[in-house]
Design an enzyme around this catalytic site. Structure first.
Site, PDB file in Angstrom:
ATOM      1  N   ASP A  13      41.556  46.442   4.903  1.00 30.73           N
ATOM      2  CA  ASP A  13      41.210  46.748   6.199  1.00 30.73           C
ATOM      3  C   ASP A  13      40.707  45.640   7.150  1.00 30.73           C
ATOM      4  O   ASP A  13      40.014  45.693   8.277  1.00 30.73           O
ATOM      5  CB  ASP A  13      40.150  47.949   6.565  1.00 30.73           C
ATOM      6  CG  ASP A  13      40.595  49.347   5.673  1.00 30.73           C
ATOM      7  OD1 ASP A  13      41.732  49.586   5.596  1.00 30.73           O
ATOM      8  OD2 ASP A  13      39.721  49.589   5.138  1.00 30.73           O
ATOM      9  N   GLU A  14      41.246  44.481   6.606  1.00 32.06           N
ATOM     10  CA  GLU A  14      40.749  43.218   7.445  1.00 32.06           C
ATOM     11  C   GLU A  14      41.382  42.944   8.816  1.00 32.06           C
ATOM     12  O   GLU A  14      41.208  41.875   9.493  1.00 32.06           O
ATOM     13  CB  GLU A  14      40.721  41.878   6.504  1.00 32.06           C
ATOM     14  CG  GLU A  14      39.946  41.910   5.431  1.00 32.06           C
ATOM     15  CD  GLU A  14      40.681  42.416   4.367  1.00 32.06           C
ATOM     16  OE1 GLU A  14      41.715  42.878   4.491  1.00 32.06           O
ATOM     17  OE2 GLU A  14      40.114  42.491   3.129  1.00 32.06           O
ATOM     18  N   LYS A  16      45.193  42.757   8.601  1.00 31.98           N
ATOM     19  CA  LYS A  16      46.237  42.100   7.927  1.00 31.98           C
ATOM     20  C   LYS A  16      47.822  42.408   8.943  1.00 31.98           C
ATOM     21  O   LYS A  16      48.484  41.638   8.937  1.00 31.98           O
ATOM     22  CB  LYS A  16      46.530  42.533   6.293  1.00 31.98           C
ATOM     23  CG  LYS A  16      45.492  41.772   5.843  1.00 31.98           C
ATOM     24  CD  LYS A  16      45.847  42.163   4.128  1.00 31.98           C
ATOM     25  CE  LYS A  16      45.658  43.588   3.774  1.00 31.98           C
ATOM     26  NZ  LYS A  16      44.278  44.231   3.890  1.00 31.98           N
ATOM     27  N   GLY A  17      47.597  43.807   9.094  1.00 30.67           N
ATOM     28  CA  GLY A  17      48.779  44.355   9.603  1.00 30.67           C
ATOM     29  C   GLY A  17      49.052  43.508  10.990  1.00 30.67           C
ATOM     30  O   GLY A  17      50.305  42.995  11.268  1.00 30.67           O
ATOM     31  N   ALA A  39      47.506  52.036   1.488  1.00 29.16           N
ATOM     32  CA  ALA A  39      47.440  51.228   2.365  1.00 29.16           C
ATOM     33  C   ALA A  39      47.709  51.843   3.920  1.00 29.16           C
ATOM     34  O   ALA A  39      48.301  52.732   3.913  1.00 29.16           O
ATOM     35  CB  ALA A  39      48.193  49.975   2.117  1.00 29.16           C
ATOM     36  N   GLY A  40      47.148  51.296   4.968  1.00 27.39           N
ATOM     37  CA  GLY A  40      47.484  51.811   6.198  1.00 27.39           C
ATOM     38  C   GLY A  40      47.256  50.431   7.158  1.00 27.39           C
ATOM     39  O   GLY A  40      46.262  49.953   7.328  1.00 27.39           O
ATOM     40  N   HIS A  41      48.486  49.880   7.471  1.00 25.76           N
ATOM     41  CA  HIS A  41      48.535  48.699   8.696  1.00 25.76           C
ATOM     42  C   HIS A  41      48.827  49.089   9.981  1.00 25.76           C
ATOM     43  O   HIS A  41      49.851  49.737  10.307  1.00 25.76           O
ATOM     44  CB  HIS A  41      49.443  47.671   7.829  1.00 25.76           C
ATOM     45  CG  HIS A  41      49.245  46.790   6.671  1.00 25.76           C
ATOM     46  ND1 HIS A  41      49.928  46.507   5.951  1.00 25.76           N
ATOM     47  CD2 HIS A  41      48.010  47.037   6.032  1.00 25.76           C
ATOM     48  CE1 HIS A  41      49.485  45.992   4.707  1.00 25.76           C
ATOM     49  NE2 HIS A  41      48.476  46.348   4.848  1.00 25.76           N
ATOM     50  N   THR A  42      47.727  49.064  10.735  1.00 19.86           N
ATOM     51  CA  THR A  42      47.885  49.587  11.995  1.00 19.86           C
ATOM     52  C   THR A  42      48.306  48.070  13.161  1.00 19.86           C
ATOM     53  O   THR A  42      47.829  47.127  12.911  1.00 19.86           O
ATOM     54  CB  THR A  42      46.383  49.879  12.624  1.00 19.86           C
ATOM     55  OG1 THR A  42      45.812  50.600  11.598  1.00 19.86           O
ATOM     56  CG2 THR A  42      46.446  50.355  14.031  1.00 19.86           C
ATOM     57  N   GLN A 224      45.458  46.238   0.914  1.00 21.49           N
ATOM     58  CA  GLN A 224      43.928  46.043   0.405  1.00 21.49           C
ATOM     59  C   GLN A 224      43.332  44.863   0.592  1.00 21.49           C
ATOM     60  O   GLN A 224      43.902  43.897   1.122  1.00 21.49           O
ATOM     61  CB  GLN A 224      43.774  46.859  -1.060  1.00 21.49           C
ATOM     62  CG  GLN A 224      44.024  48.179  -1.094  1.00 21.49           C
ATOM     63  CD  GLN A 224      45.641  48.444  -1.453  1.00 21.49           C
ATOM     64  OE1 GLN A 224      46.282  48.026  -2.292  1.00 21.49           O
ATOM     65  NE2 GLN A 224      45.976  49.620  -0.623  1.00 21.49           N
ATOM     66  N   THR A 300      44.592  55.409   6.644  1.00 21.29           N
ATOM     67  CA  THR A 300      45.330  56.552   5.633  1.00 21.29           C
ATOM     68  C   THR A 300      44.812  57.656   5.716  1.00 21.29           C
ATOM     69  O   THR A 300      45.330  58.682   5.909  1.00 21.29           O
ATOM     70  CB  THR A 300      45.422  55.535   4.454  1.00 21.29           C
ATOM     71  OG1 THR A 300      46.004  54.400   4.780  1.00 21.29           O
ATOM     72  CG2 THR A 300      46.158  56.740   3.574  1.00 21.29           C
ATOM     73  N   ARG A 303      38.959  58.331   7.190  1.00 19.47           N
ATOM     74  CA  ARG A 303      37.579  58.471   6.534  1.00 19.47           C
ATOM     75  C   ARG A 303      36.637  57.319   7.182  1.00 19.47           C
ATOM     76  O   ARG A 303      37.382  56.135   7.685  1.00 19.47           O
ATOM     77  CB  ARG A 303      37.307  58.018   5.158  1.00 19.47           C
ATOM     78  CG  ARG A 303      37.848  59.076   4.188  1.00 19.47           C
ATOM     79  CD  ARG A 303      37.492  58.944   2.780  1.00 19.47           C
ATOM     80  NE  ARG A 303      38.452  57.853   2.359  1.00 19.47           N
ATOM     81  CZ  ARG A 303      38.721  57.251   0.906  1.00 19.47           C
ATOM     82  NH1 ARG A 303      37.662  57.398   0.068  1.00 19.47           N
ATOM     83  NH2 ARG A 303      39.425  56.381   0.719  1.00 19.47           N
ATOM     84  N   ARG A 305      34.576  53.988   7.834  1.00 21.28           N
ATOM     85  CA  ARG A 305      34.438  52.875   6.947  1.00 21.28           C
ATOM     86  C   ARG A 305      32.986  52.597   7.062  1.00 21.28           C
ATOM     87  O   ARG A 305      32.309  52.480   7.969  1.00 21.28           O
ATOM     88  CB  ARG A 305      35.199  51.743   7.384  1.00 21.28           C
ATOM     89  CG  ARG A 305      36.679  52.211   7.348  1.00 21.28           C
ATOM     90  CD  ARG A 305      37.512  50.686   7.796  1.00 21.28           C
ATOM     91  NE  ARG A 305      38.862  51.299   7.727  1.00 21.28           N
ATOM     92  CZ  ARG A 305      39.885  50.558   8.684  1.00 21.28           C
ATOM     93  NH1 ARG A 305      39.514  50.085   9.879  1.00 21.28           N
ATOM     94  NH2 ARG A 305      40.984  51.083   8.834  1.00 21.28           N
ATOM     95  N   SER A 413      41.642  36.392  15.773  1.00 22.06           N
ATOM     96  CA  SER A 413      42.113  37.622  16.394  1.00 22.06           C
ATOM     97  C   SER A 413      41.086  38.175  17.362  1.00 22.06           C
ATOM     98  O   SER A 413      40.126  38.275  16.884  1.00 22.06           O
ATOM     99  CB  SER A 413      42.548  38.660  15.389  1.00 22.06           C
ATOM    100  OG  SER A 413      42.987  39.680  16.182  1.00 22.06           O
TER     101      SER A 413
HETATM  102  P1  IMP Z   1      43.181  54.054  -4.563  1.00 24.12           P
HETATM  103  O1  IMP Z   1      43.635  52.949  -4.290  1.00 24.12           O
HETATM  104  O2  IMP Z   1      43.692  55.336  -3.819  1.00 24.12           O
HETATM  105  O3  IMP Z   1      43.036  54.393  -5.948  1.00 24.12           O
HETATM  106  O4  IMP Z   1      41.614  54.056  -4.241  1.00 24.12           O
HETATM  107  C1  IMP Z   1      40.581  53.178  -4.804  1.00 24.12           C
HETATM  108  C2  IMP Z   1      39.748  52.445  -3.887  1.00 24.12           C
HETATM  109  O5  IMP Z   1      40.257  51.659  -2.995  1.00 24.12           O
HETATM  110  C3  IMP Z   1      39.132  53.524  -2.943  1.00 24.12           C
HETATM  111  O6  IMP Z   1      37.658  52.960  -2.736  1.00 24.12           O
HETATM  112  C4  IMP Z   1      39.852  53.414  -1.617  1.00 24.12           C
HETATM  113  O7  IMP Z   1      39.026  53.671  -0.695  1.00 24.12           O
HETATM  114  C5  IMP Z   1      40.274  51.908  -1.699  1.00 24.12           C
HETATM  115  N1  IMP Z   1      41.580  51.671  -0.965  1.00 24.12           N
HETATM  116  C6  IMP Z   1      42.565  51.851  -1.354  1.00 24.12           C
HETATM  117  N2  IMP Z   1      43.521  51.374  -0.333  1.00 24.12           N
HETATM  118  C7  IMP Z   1      42.687  50.796   0.798  1.00 24.12           C
HETATM  119  C8  IMP Z   1      43.043  50.210   2.018  1.00 24.12           C
HETATM  120  O8  IMP Z   1      44.296  50.123   2.303  1.00 24.12           O
HETATM  121  N3  IMP Z   1      42.081  49.883   2.766  1.00 24.12           N
HETATM  122  C9  IMP Z   1      40.801  50.151   2.325  1.00 24.12           C
HETATM  123  N4  IMP Z   1      40.339  50.575   1.124  1.00 24.12           N
HETATM  124  C10 IMP Z   1      41.522  51.026   0.406  1.00 24.12           C
END
Ligand code: IMP
Length: 428
Positions: A13-14, A16-17, A39-42, A224, A300, A303, A305, A413
């Site tokens: 969540d730095e 990157k997107g 992952a979720g890239h905004t 990630q 994604t 939740r 942060r 940025s």
């Molecule tokens: P998983 O990747 O769903 O197995 O989750 C493992 C850990 O990685 C959890 O603490 C998630 O919240 C975290 N995590 C997975 N993907 C991301 C992401 O894109 N950003 C931030 N945390 C992530």
């Protein structure tokens, strides 16, 4: 020509997107090398917000080839949904998407197993995204995995599904006391996905190496961050892939000699989603105000942060592990308005001072961070495009970080939008 890896230096969540989107302007190919739809890239373009989970953010630029590499685990339903969502917004992926034949498929039983095993762990849970990522990588390493090339091969797919499901259902029913899954239903569902996705499935390793040999600009998009890496992160509170720059080699089939630059993306403060240690976490109103101002809610899962100060030990670790050639500092504008800012330069634990990031969860959980304080700035940095126009104390903050890390901040940025950026060094 150049090849550049983009990698998160913290817990993901730095931002990157946005950086990938910005750099894609000069890239010919953008390739994802690990992770999945966890992952979720905004990316914000002309006030329109795009959240991408699987398809590289490069897709938002016309005509760029976008690769989902073999190191990615793919939930076909999520991928199709993302493709359809993009199409609704006028972005057609058809001619530009390539999916690795040897990328592994996320199956419904991966999500079921993850849900049950997280529930069983109680307060020891990892806090995963619930997308089936861990169990899918487990199957890959255990050599039971179903790969994308099995989708257009119904007999092979059915045989693997039946074999896997008999073991999974035994676990679900006997260990977790949960309902079993039905092979026919999954088969029918996945054959529909196969119809939609088969045309994109190819030898992406051949394609990408040909592109590199033809002197094209290639961007490797990590998901990630370094501290979620299964080997070098805060194990076991990590994701199940190699998120670090080296993951680009294994996750795409590109040799290390072909990689020119590694740009580490660092947020001007630190955040983390899910469970696990976080030494500089702010559990007070200050943390809450950063969360609100920075919109720190998962792209994604939605939740909240966890937020905290910048941590030099983490960044030094990331520089080392990834072989960073530069840093892109993001979300600087979120720090506007503070009287003072803190930067963590060490951890104290059991009378010992740690100046390098420790591997022991025990130390990370119970250590006391050692901070240096710097003056904040009252002026807004939002949208500033030139370094010299930044408030003096913002410039000092950046210079201090560079001095401590012995690496240059090459991009800053200053907002969500594509053009809210300061470029101190071009990557391509
Ligand atoms: P998983 O990747 O769903 O197995 O989750 C493992 C850990 O990685 C959890 O603490 C998630 O919240 C975290 N995590 C997975 N993907 C991301 C992401 O894109 N950003 C931030 N945390 C992530």
């Amino acid at each position: 020509m150049s090849t550049v890896v983009i990698v998160g230096t913290q817990w993901g969540d730095e931002g990157k997107g946005k950086i990938v989107d910005f750099l894609t302007e000069r890239a010919d190919v953008v390739a994802r090398y690990q992770g999945g739809n966890n992952a979720g890239h905004t990316v914000v373009i002309n006030n329109e917000k795009y959240i991408l989970h699987l398809i590289p953010s490069g897709v938002l630029h016309k005509g760029k080839k976008c690769i989902i590499g073999n190191g990615v685990v793919i939930d076909p339903a999520a991928l199709i949904e993302e493709m359809d969502g993009l199409r609704e917004k006028g972005i057609n992926v058809d001619d530009n998407l390539l999916i690795a034949k040897n990328a592994h498929v996320i199956m419904p039983y991966h999500m079921a197993i993850e849900r049950e095993s997280e529930n069983k762990k109680g307060n020891k849970k990892i806090g995963t995204t619930g997308r089936g990522i861990g169990p899918s990588y487990t199957d890959k390493v255990a050599r039971y995995g179903i790969r994308m090339m099995d989708l257009p091969a119904p007999d092979i797919f059915r045989e693997k599904l039946t074999a896997n499901l008999s073991a999974v259902n035994f676990l679900l029913e006997n260990l977790y006391k949960a309902a079993p899954l039905n092979a026919d239903e999954i088969y029918a569902q996945y054959m529909k996905y196969a119809e939609r996705l088969s045309r994109y499935i190819t030898d992406t390793d051949v394609f990408i190496n040909n592109e590199i040999d033809s002197k094209r600009n290639v961007l490797f998009e990590g998901a990630q961050g370094t501290l979620l890496d299964v080997d070098h992160g805060t194990y076991p509170f990590v994701t199940s892939s190699n998120t670090i720059a080296g993951g680009a080699c294994t996750g795409l089939g590109v040799g290390p000699t072909k990689i020119n630059k590694v740009l580490g993306i660092a947020k001007a403060y630190t955040t983390r989603v899910g469970e696990g240690p976080f030494p500089t976490e702010l559990k007070d109103e200050l943390g809450e105000s950063i969360r609100q101002k920075g919109g720190e809610f998962g792209a994604t899962t939605g939740r909240a942060r966890r937020c905290g100060w910048l941590d030099i030990l983490i960044l030094k670790h990331a520089i080392r592990i990834n072989g960073l050639t530069g840093i892109a500092l993001t979300k600087l504008d979120i720090l506007d308005g503070f009287d003072k800012l803190k930067i963590c330069v060490g951890y104290k634990y059991n009378g010992k001072l740690y100046e390098e990031f420790p591997k022991e969860i025990e130390v990370l959980t119970h250590c006391e961070p050692v901070y240096v304080e710097v003056k904040g700035w009252k002026e807004s940095t939002l949208g500033i495009k030139e370094f010299d126009k930044l408030p003096a104390n913002a410039r000092k903050y950046i210079k201090k970080i560079e001095k401590m890390l012995k690496i240059k901040v090459q991009i800053i940025s200053t907002g969500q939008k594509r053009d809210e950026i300061i470029v101190l060094k071009e990557q391509f």
